[in-house]
Enzyme design. Structure first.
Site: not given
Ligand code: SF4
Ligand code: SF4
Lengths: 279, 1014
Positions: B269, B299, B532
């Protein structure tokens, strides 16, 4: 004349701590002249969340109780404050004057709720002041109530009569009523924190296999009198709640298929998990 | 003079006037002009005509014609090309095509050409105004935390407050769901997660990196002392020195060792914002330079990607299912929700703030008649908030519990036989296993009790209730996977068996689906705004979601990494320190991509000698991370640069540290919970879609800089700046992103910059998305708005059936029949964890099973440490003496046996390492289980790293690095065996990793000479 109050719903508080974080966001590093000096970054809990865990695995629950300055109508702190360092405003808010109160460490002891905090660096007592600087600039709420996701923390401005009526109608409580400080912070579902339960589960042998006993009648008896009755659910589980802590001995009578099958003793200081009861 | 020539000349004249006007109007632009002196020539190559511009001591002059010795030359092939490309409004596709076709070329020193290009761009944006003035000299801006959008109130370049947004009259109304005779409408505001509300304190954190630094005993031209990484201090250096060391090291690597010698490693992140994000600016930079990528494992999705996909596909969602329309269906039709290792009240949907909390609150007053059940070894926050029956199986064993439920359904006929016949394949095979026909062991509730500790009768009662009701199954925090038990040793089995359970009950029928009201809100998903992972300005068509839509909407120079060498992330220490590693790829394109093993080093590539590290989260987030200490101290790594906002985690192992600023100190643009890519339509978690113009609230603190600036400066030294930046400033990319979305149809750029946010109106009731899997139940074409799976991955007809070979839910997986893996047989079977109650001697020595789930108050390392507000939260850290210790929860009887009381400092340890925590006895856990959140930000070895106890709380020093199965690149570290004792005050604790090195080490290692930090 309407005045400010807080209502906290213990059953809806998730311990997210957003109310404490938003209050820190508003006050740490910010001085609000006439209202408050900057809050100390660590060690102060202007909104302090108490918690209570009841029972043991897996008959267990937990509840959270945000506490803060109660903005008492008969505030013990005001009586101890010198130079009028603490005043009660007409809108119900209690305000510690950051200038006049400087050095008055005795005020920390004066609050029976432990909600005056000593700022070491600035040598001044502080409290959760209802974000009075925001209230006075037209905010209809505090940072804590603005951020609270569940509505567990609500501020409202109503007359004392309306508030008294509401408190009665909705079973709202205050903390330590015996102090007669007349807090303006009310709690809904405070029993989740202040009372105890007796819980457990019933099972029985069905053709050599242990099964949950559903629908058994349970009676909780104290001193020969029935306190409450319920039926076990599909897991055989039962939970008698809202019993006073330290209320002593109870007898649990279990009745299945129309017959009293078993009695079990329960001693309540805190919540009790009676575990698996084979009927 | 031709028309083109005339037009070209006019445009060039206009440009000079525009530059002068901007300088006259805007002090910031006047300042900019003082930065360089140069002569820039713009010309047309065909007619040798043009105009030059001289910038000298902040003044601009300009002449028609050709300059004898320009510093910078911008040439267009023809005057017509020049006129076309320079006439506003600028068409970016044409600009880029002109560069690709060599119609537009640039000549001159990179620093000057790039500066000139960015200066021209800045002349047009210098006057843009952000934010809304408030009373008392306060400006209100908007921004985005990873935990939700905020108003940011600023006075005198200082952030006063941050708060979630209350919508006003200009914003559209929310949706309403009618269910069971009642109406439900969410409030008109945004919510925020604790780590979001904490943001002000971490911006002003005392451990912010404010100056570039060099390790005291690192000399790029002499002794590098890699063995002292993590031990030595730092000296401050200038940006110029830092940038020249980094850029000359990059050149040296390529020159001396060749492709592959530089690796880039980032966290999972970043701070929020589509342009500055790691999948955007960093990817563009690392592709431009050419670096060995550290290939991430999926993940927090582990079991779903490596397990569940074989049963139902969904590889482009990393194995999780579609979730459209499920909030409405659940509320209207479901009678029960089974939260299975699901704690949305803790994980906040990753980026979903408290939005789901508001909806789940609707379950509480009984109006919806939906019961809840919780299955989790830990009494989690969701179980606290939503009272219901709590099942507490031992960690990693609930797979057996699920199988027993299925066995009861078979025995008592409590599953949807018709659906199983028409919509699934391979059920008989699995039924044979469950009933014991295959191996003689019926998987009964009594069978599971020995493993799980959950009474057989309770499991039978649950199976019966479930079999008779319409039930939503909610595994993981998102309710369709993510987090929870998929991260431990049996995570693959667990995700697989979850799919099998819902398949038996009729996935997609009314009230029978996946979810816990976290995903599936009725919003407008036809309104486009990129997420994103769609890659922002990365130009990366391989490793981001850019090809789906953003590339066409926001044309940009494509970037491609010339280095195909990859490091499997889990084995990064082995790859870098030992020079060898093997891994399995995470690629969403098909089920079979995961079977293509890759190895490091790649053929013909250099081993990695330099690490470009972005942030410092790995030591807190990966497993058995004393391995990483060894890696960092390896002499095989000749150079490590770390670009970070805070000095925490592994920044202490770098040779050079580059200080980056937060997203509150730069400009960006983004949507709340807009993941894009593998989290397509992550906004389904929200009650409103909110898109934010992230205005810079304050100037970057100290000498910290934006990531974009840092990359561009290094690029300048490599001649790559114009390629990296396309001659743009960050604000220009933000504007291009705005233009690429559907926003311009709804709000003007000026208004968007001023107001700072836009709320996408809720979808009209009639136009709401159809319910997920309803199309599957009804054998229709897929009609939910996700472009998954790829067209070639359908079997019979495009849009018909699932991604599996049969197009159906597969109890017996065809993909696993084709790829023989004894640990992943075609039907899911229960195989106990290799780290747990069956671990023999290890279990005797380390008898406590430690759970390390995702944290409640911090978001991985974000929000923790940094002297933040969150440190004061007693359930996050406890202050004992003058230190804030990480919390270790344990059963009160286990604690009493060890003489441990509340807030005693305890040593939590195993052979991998030792961590100090503050003990918290609680009945939230059964005997033999303890619990501390994963991934704290603080790594604080009390003595030598690798050989001493850590008191920062890095529990991942203790978790196993071994993958769940041999043929998957999957983490298993959410459960580890440990022992806990009261801390005896000893600082030394030799980790297994270092113990293994000790014999050789003593022989070869020279005695380190430590210079004191200045
Ligand atoms: S913000 Fe609300 S729910 Fe959260 S801790 Fe405070 S009162 Fe409880
Ligand atoms: S709670 Fe304490 S500080 Fe607040 S008004 Fe009452 S006595 Fe005073």
């Amino acid at each position: 004349m309407s005045k400010w109050n807080v209502i906290i719903d213990v059953a809806e508080c998730t311990n997210c701590n957003l109310c404490t974080l938003a209050t820190m966001d508003e006050h740490v590093g910010n001085e609000w002249p006439g209202y408050s000096a900057p809050m100390q970054k660590h060690g102060h809990r202007w909104i302090n969340i108490l918690q209570k865990e009841r029972g043991t695995t897996p008959y267990f629950d937990a509840a959270y109780v945000p506490t803060m300055c109660n903005h008492c109508d008969d505030a013990p702190c005001i009586k101890v404050a010198k130079d009028g360092a603490i005043r009660k405003r007409e809108d119900g808010i209690v305000l510690i004057d950051p200038v006049k109160a400087k050095g008055q460490k005795q005020l920390v002891e004066a609050c029976p709720y432990g909600h005056i905090w000593w700022n070491e660096e600035l040598q001044t007592p502080q409290h959760w002041n209802f974000d009075a600087h925001l209230i006075d600039s037209g905010w209809g709420k505090t940072r804590a109530s603005q951020v609270c996701p569940t509505g567990a923390f609500v501020t409202l401005k109503i007359s004392d009569e309306e508030m008294a009526h509401k408190a009665k109608a909705e079973n709202l409580e205050v903390i330590k009523p015996e102090l007669n400080a007349k807090p303006r912070v009310y709690y809904r579902n405070l029993w989740r924190y202040s009372t105890a339960f007796v819980a457990g589960t019933l099972s029985h042998d069905v053709g050599g296999r242990i099964e949950c006993l559903e629908g058994a009648k349970l009676r909780l008896v104290k001193d020969g009198k029935t306190v409450a009755e319920q039926a076990s659910d599909n897991y055989g589980d039962f939970k008698f709640d809202r019993l006073p802590e330290n209320s002593g001995s109870y007898v649990l009578e279990i009745e299945a298929a129309g017959k009293t099958k078993k009695t079990v003793d329960a001693h309540v200081t805190e919540s009790v998990n009676l575990g698996d009861i084979r009927v | 003079m031709s028309f083109d020539t005339l037009k070209f000349s006019t445009v060039l004249f206009g440009l000079a006037q525009a530059l002068k006007l901007s300088a006259w109007q805007h002090p910031s632009f006047r300042e900019r002009l003082k930065e360089r002196n140069l002569v820039a020539q713009v010309k047309a190559r065909d007619e040798e005509i043009g105009r030059w511009y001289q910038i000298s001591n902040g003044r601009i002059s300009s002449r028609k014609g050709l300059h004898a010795k320009p510093d910078v030359t911008l040439s267009f092939k023809t005057a017509g090309d020049g006129a076309r490309l320079l006439t506003p409004p600028i068409n970016w596709l044409e600009q880029i095509n002109a560069q690709k076709d060599f119609i537009l070329t640039v000549d001159g020193e990179e620093d000057l050409t790039n500066w000139f290009a960015q200066t021209i761009m800045q002349s047009q944006t210098a006057g843009w105004k952000f934010g809304t003035p408030m009373p008392g000299g306060v400006m209100r801006y908007c921004n985005m935390t990873n935990g939700g959008p905020v108003f940011v109130d600023v006075k005198d370049d200082k952030i006063i407050r941050m708060m979630p947004i209350d919508f006003d009259d200009k914003d559209p109304p929310p949706w309403t769901i009618k269910a069971k005779g009642h109406s439900f409408t969410p409030p008109r505001r945004t919510t925020i997660a604790p780590h979001g509300q904490n943001t002000k304190s971490i911006i002003y954190a005392p451990n912010r990196l404010l100056k570039p630094m060099k390790r005291v005993d690192f000399d790029p031209n002499g002794a590098r002392n890699p063995q002292n990484r993590g031990k030595s201090g730092y000296v401050e250096i200038s940006w110029d020195e830092a940038l020249s060391i980094v850029s000359s090291e990059i050149k040296r690597m390529k020159r001396d060792f060749g492709p592959g010698s530089i690796a880039v490693s980032h966290g999972s992140h970043h701070t929020w914002g589509n342009i500055g994000y790691y999948l955007s600016a960093l990817f563009r930079f690392s592709n431009a330079v050419g670096m060995t990528r550290v290939h991430h494992n999926p993940d927090s999705w582990e079991g779903w990607y490596w397990g569940a996909v074989h049963h139902w596909g969904h590889t482009l969602r990393v194995g999780q299912s579609e979730t459209y329309g499920t909030v409405e269906d659940c509320m209207q039709n479901a009678e029960m929700i089974v939260f299975w290792s699901a704690d949305p009240e803790t994980t906040s949907g990753s980026y979903g703030a408290q939005e789901g909390t508001i909806r789940r609150q609707w379950l509480k007053d009984g109006k919806l008649g939906i019961k809840v059940v919780h299955v989790d070894p830990f009494f989690n926050s969701s179980a606290q908030f939503l009272p219901g029956k709590w099942f507490a199986p031992k960690p990693t064993t609930s797979v057996a519990m699920a199988m027993a439920i299925a066995q009861v359904w078979i025995e008592e006929g409590l599953y949807d036989k018709e659906y199983v016949k028409t919509h699934t394949v391979g059920f008989d095979k699995w039924a044979d296993y469950l009933t014991g026909k295959e191996d003689g062991v019926p998987k009964t509730p009594e069978w599971q009790e020995k493993e799980t500790g959950v009474p057989a009768k309770d499991v039978r009662a649950l199976a019966r209730e479930w079999g008779r009701k319409k039930v939503y199954l909610a595994p993981g925090g998102w309710g369709n996977g993510h987090g929870g038990a998929c991260r431990n040793q049996t995570g693959i089995q667990w995700a697989r068996v979850m799919v099998c359970l819902i398949a038996m009950q009729g996935l997609g029928k009314p009230g029978i689906n996946m979810g816990n009201l976290q995903w599936g809100c009725p919003l407008d998903f036809n309104f486009y705004f990129p997420g994103y992972s769609d890659g922002g300005m990365s130009g990366d068509l391989e490793n981001t979601g850019m090809p789906v839509e953003l590339y066409q909407r926001m044309p940009q120079l494509a970037t491609m990494n010339s280095t195909f060498q990859r490091i499997p992330r889990i084995w990064m220490p082995e790859a870098l320190a030992d020079g060898k590693a093997e891994g399995w790829p995470w690629v969403g394109k098909s089920i079979e991509h995961q079977f293509a093993k890759f190895a490091y080093p790649a053929p013909g590539h250099s081993p990695v000698k330099m690490l470009y590290k972005y942030g410092g989260s790995i030591i807190g987030t990966m497993n058995n991370t004393n391995r990483h200490v060894r890696m960092y101290q390896s002499e095989k790594l000749e150079f490590i640069v770390n670009q970070s906002i805070w000095h925490e985690g592994e920044s202490m192992f770098a040779d050079i540290i580059l200080p980056a600023c937060t997203n509150f100190e730069r400009v960006d643009i983004s949507e709340w919970a807009g993941f894009g890519g593998y989290g397509h339509h992550g906004q389904q978690q929200l009650n409103h879609r909110v898109i934010i113009f992230q205005a810079p609230a304050i100037k970057p603190l100290g000498e910290s800089k934006t990531d974009y600036w840092i990359f561009n400066e290094i690029s300048k030294r490599l001649g790559l700046a114009n390629y990296f930046s396309e001659g743009m400033n960050e604000i220009d990319w933000v504007k291009r992103h705005f233009d690429a979305s559907d926003l311009p149809k709804k709000i003007s750029w000026k208004e968007f910059m001023k107001r700072g946010y836009y709320v996408v109106p809720a979808e009209k009731e009639k136009l709401r998305t159809p319910l997920s899997f309803k199309w599957f139940v009804e054998n229709r074409k897929k009609d939910v708005p996700e472009p998954h799976p790829l067209p070639s991955d359908y079997t019979e007809e495009f849009l018909k059936g699932l991604q599996t070979q049969s197009g159906k839910l597969e109890f017996e997986c065809n993909s696993l029949k084709r790829f023989a893996d004894p640990e992943r047989p075609p039907i899911v079977k229960y195989e106990p964890s290799w780290e747990g109650q069956h671990s023999g001697a290890m279990f005797e020595k380390f008898p406590l099973q430690m759970l390390t789930p995702h944290a409640k108050y911090s978001f991985h390392t974000q929000g923790d440490g940094k002297d933040s507000f969150i440190m004061n939260i007693e359930d996050h850290r406890a202050k004992v003496g003058d230190y804030y210790y990480w919390i270790m929860r344990m059963n009160p009887e286990d604690a009493a046996e060890r003489g441990i009381k509340k807030h005693d400092i305890v040593k939590v340890f195993n052979d991998r390492g030792a961590v100090l925590c503050a003990a918290l006895p609680t009945h939230r856990l059964g005997r033999g289980v303890c619990h501390g959140y994963e991934s704290c930000a603080v790594y604080d070895p009390m003595g030598e790293p690798g050989k001493s106890v850590d008191r920062g709380g890095c529990l991942n020093l203790l978790t196993p690095e071994k993958t769940q199965t041999k043929t998957t690149h999957s983490l298993a570290g959410a459960n580890a065996l440990v022992q806990i004792e009261k801390w005896d005050g000893k600082i030394e604790h030799m980790s297994e990793t270092f113990a293994r090195m000790e014999p050789q080490k003593k022989a070869v290692e020279p005695v380190a000479v430590l210079e004191p930090a200045k």
